[in-house]
Scaffold this active site. Structure first.
Site, PDB file in Angstrom:
ATOM      1  N   GLU A 304       1.857  -8.601   5.508  1.00  0.00           N
ATOM      2  CA  GLU A 304       2.573  -8.267   4.266  1.00  0.00           C
ATOM      3  C   GLU A 304       3.486  -7.053   4.462  1.00  0.00           C
ATOM      4  O   GLU A 304       3.488  -6.120   3.667  1.00  0.00           O
ATOM      5  CB  GLU A 304       1.584  -8.025   3.126  1.00  0.00           C
ATOM      6  CG  GLU A 304       0.758  -9.262   2.815  1.00  0.00           C
ATOM      7  CD  GLU A 304      -0.116  -9.135   1.583  1.00  0.00           C
ATOM      8  OE1 GLU A 304      -0.542  -8.014   1.263  1.00  0.00           O
ATOM      9  OE2 GLU A 304      -0.350 -10.179   0.934  1.00  0.00           O
ATOM     10  N   ASP A 378      -6.923 -15.457  -0.344  1.00  0.00           N
ATOM     11  CA  ASP A 378      -6.913 -14.087  -0.869  1.00  0.00           C
ATOM     12  C   ASP A 378      -7.785 -13.935  -2.105  1.00  0.00           C
ATOM     13  O   ASP A 378      -7.262 -13.896  -3.224  1.00  0.00           O
ATOM     14  CB  ASP A 378      -5.461 -13.694  -1.209  1.00  0.00           C
ATOM     15  CG  ASP A 378      -5.315 -12.199  -1.450  1.00  0.00           C
ATOM     16  OD1 ASP A 378      -6.216 -11.455  -1.056  1.00  0.00           O
ATOM     17  OD2 ASP A 378      -4.293 -11.790  -2.027  1.00  0.00           O
ATOM     18  N   GLU A 406      -8.901  -8.616  -9.002  1.00  0.00           N
ATOM     19  CA  GLU A 406      -7.465  -8.919  -9.006  1.00  0.00           C
ATOM     20  C   GLU A 406      -7.183 -10.311  -9.558  1.00  0.00           C
ATOM     21  O   GLU A 406      -6.233 -10.500 -10.318  1.00  0.00           O
ATOM     22  CB  GLU A 406      -6.952  -8.795  -7.556  1.00  0.00           C
ATOM     23  CG  GLU A 406      -5.506  -9.192  -7.372  1.00  0.00           C
ATOM     24  CD  GLU A 406      -5.038  -9.016  -5.927  1.00  0.00           C
ATOM     25  OE1 GLU A 406      -5.804  -8.501  -5.090  1.00  0.00           O
ATOM     26  OE2 GLU A 406      -3.885  -9.386  -5.644  1.00  0.00           O
TER      27      GLU A 406
HETATM   28  C1  GCV Z   1      -3.740  -4.045  -0.303  1.00  0.00           C
HETATM   29  C2  GCV Z   1      -3.422  -9.151  -1.509  1.00  0.00           C
HETATM   30  C3  GCV Z   1      -3.221  -8.160  -2.619  1.00  0.00           C
HETATM   31  C4  GCV Z   1      -2.559  -6.886  -2.095  1.00  0.00           C
HETATM   32  C5  GCV Z   1      -3.430  -6.322  -0.961  1.00  0.00           C
HETATM   33  C6  GCV Z   1      -3.569  -7.400   0.107  1.00  0.00           C
HETATM   34  C7  GCV Z   1      -4.466  -6.955   1.231  1.00  0.00           C
HETATM   35  O1  GCV Z   1      -2.204  -9.642  -1.066  1.00  0.00           O
HETATM   36  O2  GCV Z   1      -2.453  -8.738  -3.634  1.00  0.00           O
HETATM   37  O3  GCV Z   1      -2.455  -5.980  -3.147  1.00  0.00           O
HETATM   38  O4  GCV Z   1      -2.888  -5.168  -0.430  1.00  0.00           O
HETATM   39  O5  GCV Z   1      -4.122  -8.549  -0.450  1.00  0.00           O
HETATM   40  O6  GCV Z   1      -5.638  -7.292   1.173  1.00  0.00           O
HETATM   41  O7  GCV Z   1      -4.014  -6.293   2.138  1.00  0.00           O
END
Ligand code: GCV
Length: 714
Positions: A304, A378, A406
């Protein structure tokens, strides 16, 4: 007049006896130590007349203070303090303070404990013994759990040791005080005023974690800033480490891969460059000078947008091993995350971590753990277990759960995560035949690893109740308890949590546990039934948005995950599709290849099926989907009814918060159901099953909802 006043005062006194004495804002978590009724108070007092302890180490002082506070609050009487055990004492002992202990401490390690009712020179005594002071502290919290939940306090013979070595919280807390995916206010780390000001909350955080066996905390977000490795921030982390140390909690830091370039102008972050390795070694030395028991590094690399070793054509193992060498002389470890997927990789996102990491099995240094999310996408309301579990026998795999919700209703939905954690830990990988559960991979027993770990992304913030709602506290609690012993059941954990958080009265515990136990399945039903996933709103992941199809990366779009079209719905991960099922052990892959032998709860995760596919119930897939959406909404209405019936047994503050949040949850469950049905119906044009209500609005209304200020989104 006087008689009426007397009656009024008597009535008030009765009410005050029936209700808890203090306003309840949730700050005390499960460590409330509410006043016990007379008989129970006498029982507790009889077993805790005194606290006998020979040493005054910071840890045993903390244990003794916890007992004093608890016993005083539960019974109204303070226990005496003694050096040697007297009648009715709680005797806190280690081999250092009492060489001839009447209990074996074998196999209890450095953190386990024994609790035994013994006869000491003709006196009844409760011995809490361990190989270390930390073990005694854990034993004290166990005894307090018994005391709070109404369990018998005599004839105790308990032995307990953690099954998993590293039991960590991961804070996704930023240096500016915000929390990524945090729904409980700002970060509890007051980075700005640390290290000079150390508020009392840090100690309470340590107490709460120690009470459930958590022994480490990663202070900063995996989307890390290099600044957390500068001298001022190391000093701030050291101040926290000093507070946590007596509670057996070590601090760890997330690190940014390019820190050597950002902080000291190195030209590269190539892990095989000697200057880069030297920079990290010197940095580790600095950290250990300030924090001698520093735990190690957590790394999100090449994921990411985060930089990583692949930017230099090196592997994840090259990167992890270079960092591992830097912390190794100090006894530190590296937790290297396997949460990776690439924008330029057209393959199924669910396959990418496996493809990257499986070939590296056996290449990691012996102080590296690969940290794997519970599922391959996720933290969805339901995901099959990650195929890496069982597939990397030569590498310690650390579980990563998300405690913060989340994707499961964020702060307001009552969705108890115990069953989700339990379901994943109990899942069978078949890696070494039947019974090769994920829990056995994580606790190291399947492949003989001594280095073992489990992490939970924290749901903690500065809200008075810590977690954004009273019921979210149960997720933190359940994570810790399962990390200590993955064989515990989510239900038994809910039972003890409810008893400690509210009251051991079975009229309360029983219905609350029933509410909790079905609540995660209800969220699956109203959000992502039958194996659907990732249909949440863009960015903030709040609310439904299954229609989104215009985001830059294909795998950011909900349509990528459900693949609904006029003929059917679901992601084909069999050989005719992405063949992700081939990443599982053959015995399991064979079952997943056929929709008839795939668990219905994961059906659309693995298969694209026609809308008229027949479910086991005999109904069509479409009708079954609609019924599940309805079932989820109905469950929330049931929880509302149950909760309303508990009003006489719960204090007004916590009753009102939960009542209001359940109303939000009901409204949002209905919204999820209606928006999902409106969208999928626009694709399949099928009528609703008999009795199902049409959505309250048309699809455009749902699409028009926008939440630019939804919390938790960086
Ligand atoms: C910390 C998902 C979440 C992100 C998070 C990522 C990760 O994509 O939406 O906020 O980032 O996981 O676990 O690194």
């Amino acid at each position: 007049m006087i008689a009426r006043l007397f009656c009024y005062m008597t009535a008030m006194a009765m009410m005050m006896l029936a209700l808890p004495a203090r306003a309840e804002d949730g700050y005390d978590l499960w460590l409330r130590y509410a006043p016990a009724d007379q008989a129970r108070a006498a029982d507790i007092s009889a077993h805790a007349r005194a606290i006998a302890s020979r040493t005054n180490s910071p840890t045993l002082r903390a244990a003794s203070q916890e007992l004093q506070r608890a016993i005083m609050r539960m019974t109204g009487t303070a226990p005496a303090l003694a050096e040697t055990p007297t009648a009715g004492a709680l005797w806190l002992a280690t081999p250092d303070t009492a060489p001839a202990l009447p209990v074996s401490l074998k196999a209890l390690g450095t953190e386990g404990y024994a609790i035994r009712s013994i006869d000491q020179g003709g006196q009844p005594v409760t011995l809490i013994a361990a190989n270390s002071d930390i073990g005694v502290l854990h034993g004290v919290f166990h005894w307090l759990r018994l005391a709070q939940t109404g369990a018998a306090l005599d004839r105790l013979d308990i032995r307990s040791a953690p099954r998993i070595g590293l039991r960590l919280l991961n804070h996704w807390d930023n240096l500016n005080g915000t929390v990524e995916r945090g729904y409980a206010g700002m970060s509890i780390w007051d980075w700005w005023r640390l290290p000079d000001y150390k508020g009392p909350r840090y100690t309470d955080y340590a107490r709460a974690n120690a009470s459930i066996g958590i022994n480490g905390t990663v202070l900063n977000n995996v989307n890390a800033k290099a600044d957390s490795l500068t001298a001022p921030y190391i000093a701030k982390a050291a101040a926290l480490a000093d507070i946590f140390r007596p509670y057996g909690i070590r601090v760890y830091l997330s690190v940014k891969w390019t820190a050597p370039m950002e902080l000291d102008g190195l030209e590269t972050a190539d892990p095989l460059d000697p200057q880069v390795a030297a920079w990290w070694k010197a940095k580790a030395d600095d950290i250990y000078r300030a924090i001698p028991d520093f735990g190690g590094f957590l790394v999100k690399a090449n994921s990411e947008g985060q930089p990583g070793p692949q930017d230099y054509d090196r592997t994840h193992a090259d990167g992890a091993n270079m960092l591992a060498a830097a912390v190794k002389p100090h006894g530190g470890i590296v937790m290297w995350r396997a949460f990776v997927y690439a924008h330029d990789n057209p393959d199924d996102r669910a396959k990418q971590a496996f493809a990257d990491f499986k070939p590296l099995d056996g290449q990691f240094a012996d102080n590296v753990l690969v940290q794997v999310k519970n599922g391959a996408i996720d933290f969805q309301p339901r995901e099959p277990f990650h195929p890496l579990f069982g597939a990397m026998p030569k590498t310690p795999l650390m579980m990563e759960f998300q405690i913060t919700k989340e994707y499961l209703g964020q702060s307001t939905h009552l969705t108890y995560l115990g069953p989700l954690f339990e379901e994943t830990l109990d899942a069978d990988t078949y890696a070494k035949g039947k019974g090769s559960t994920v829990a056995k991979v994580v606790d190291g027993s399947l492949d003989g690893h001594r280095l073992t770990g489990i992490a939970g992304v924290a749901n903690i913030g500065v809200d008075r109740d810590w977690s954004g709602s009273i019921f979210n506290q149960a997720d933190w609690y359940a994570f810790g308890r399962l990390a200590w012993d993955p064989d515990l059941t989510a239900e038994s954990i809910a039972r003890e949590w409810a008893a400690m958080t509210f009251s051991p009265d079975p009229r309360l515990v029983q219905p609350v546990v029933v509410m909790m136990m079905g609540s995660r399945e209800a969220a699956v039903d109203y959000m992502t039934p039958l194996g659907l996933a990732h249909v949440m709103g863009t960015g903030h992941h709040y609310g439904p948005a299954p229609w989104v199809s215009d985001l830059a990366r294909p795998e950011w779009n909900p349509v990528y995950y459900h693949k609904a079209d006029a003929r059917g719905i679901g992601f084909d991960r069999t050989r005719s599709g992405s063949n992700a099922i081939a990443q599982y052990a053959p015995a399991l892959a064979r079952r997943l290849a056929d929709p008839a032998t795939t668990p219905e709860s994961e059906l659309l995760w693995f298969h694209h099926l026609p809308w008229d596919y027949r479910l086991k119930s005999g109904e069509t897939l479409w009708n079954g989907l609609v019924h599940r959406y309805d079932r989820g909404v109905a469950y929330v209405a049931d929880m509302q009814r149950t909760w309303n019936s508990l009003r006489p047994l719960v204090d007004p503050e916590r009753f009102a918060q939960t009542q209001a949040f359940l109303a939000i949850q009901h409204r949002e469950a209905q919204w999820w159901r209606d928006a999902s049905i409106a969208y999928f119906q626009s694709i399949n044009h099928l009528p609703l099953p008999a009795g199902a209500a049409p959505p309250a609005h048309d699809l455009d209304w749902y699409k028009a909802q926008s939440f630019p200020y939804a919390p938790g989104h960086n």
